[in-house]
Design a protein around this motif. Sequence first.
Motif, mmCIF file in Angstrom:
data_model
loop_
_atom_site.group_PDB
_atom_site.id
_atom_site.type_symbol
_atom_site.label_atom_id
_atom_site.label_comp_id
_atom_site.label_asym_id
_atom_site.label_seq_id
_atom_site.Cartn_x
_atom_site.Cartn_y
_atom_site.Cartn_z
ATOM 1 N N VAL A 1 42.521 38.905 39.964
ATOM 2 C CA VAL A 1 42.083 40.509 40.065
ATOM 3 C C VAL A 1 43.051 41.196 40.741
ATOM 4 O O VAL A 1 43.070 42.305 40.560
ATOM 5 N N SER A 2 44.005 40.796 41.208
ATOM 6 C CA SER A 2 45.134 41.497 41.970
ATOM 7 C C SER A 2 46.487 41.167 41.706
ATOM 8 O O SER A 2 47.428 42.274 41.839
ATOM 9 N N LEU B 1 36.669 44.464 37.540
ATOM 10 C CA LEU B 1 37.559 44.309 36.482
ATOM 11 C C LEU B 1 37.292 45.185 35.332
ATOM 12 O O LEU B 1 38.195 45.415 34.380
ATOM 13 N N HIS C 1 39.563 48.114 35.436
ATOM 14 C CA HIS C 1 40.707 47.819 35.634
ATOM 15 C C HIS C 1 41.755 48.664 34.319
ATOM 16 O O HIS C 1 41.447 48.714 33.212
ATOM 17 N N ASN D 1 44.306 47.505 32.983
ATOM 18 C CA ASN D 1 44.775 46.685 32.047
ATOM 19 C C ASN D 1 43.666 46.094 31.050
ATOM 20 O O ASN D 1 42.508 45.576 31.688
ATOM 21 N N HIS E 1 42.316 42.599 31.785
ATOM 22 C CA HIS E 1 41.661 42.308 32.821
ATOM 23 C C HIS E 1 40.324 42.769 32.509
ATOM 24 O O HIS E 1 39.195 42.397 32.851
ATOM 25 N N ARG E 2 40.091 43.819 31.859
ATOM 26 C CA ARG E 2 38.635 44.394 31.214
ATOM 27 C C ARG E 2 37.916 43.201 30.432
ATOM 28 O O ARG E 2 36.742 43.282 30.501
#
Length: 215
Positions: A44-45, A80, A83, A85, A88-89
């Motif tokens: 996630v990061s 997410l 997010h 990006n 990430h989604r």
Amino acid sequence: MNNQAWKEKDYLELVRETQVDIAPLVDRARLDWAFRDLVVQQLVSHQHINVYFHSYRIMQQLTAADSVGCFRYWDDFVGLLQHANSYHRNYGMDLLADLLPADLHKRFDAVFPDYYKQLQDEKISTRKYCIRYSERIIRHRPDLTNRIVGEMIASLRMNENNESHQNFLLAAFGELLVQSGLSPVTNPELHDFLQEVLDTKIPPKLRRELARLLV
């Protein structure tokens, strides 16, 4: 350096590579809760594509096999969906769909708007994944079927896509209907939408696949 810091350094060194055998990492995460937490943290990061991609691959196997054990990460995966990006989604949608069997208190109801907002995403691939992953949502939450289908019909009717992208999404929608055993006989909105689509110019193969649903 404490043990946790060593684990993180060791993990990052492994997953920064493009080609990674994740099998031993999956096994380790299955047995080691602290290591599993580390994997989710990096998913996630972390900014490096290999790190978050391989972290997703690990969690993808774990959530599919153990929704109860991974449910503690529900909020991480929900995050997410917002997010910046698109990868990430997509990951968030996939992993949340795997957690549905453990969602005994129907927390997904509150997530529904953010999940199906992905149908209007700027990335055509994200829209497709939202449709594809919905097979699992429908399987575990059949009470949401008509609402989900309605969201998809609304997004497809907006038709802001070029012709090839629209046909791409229509094909994914048709595949979802087949996989989920959804019949337009019991859903007038779906019946009318399919009829509308068949009255437009679409590729012959797609026309045949959608026409079968009306038989």
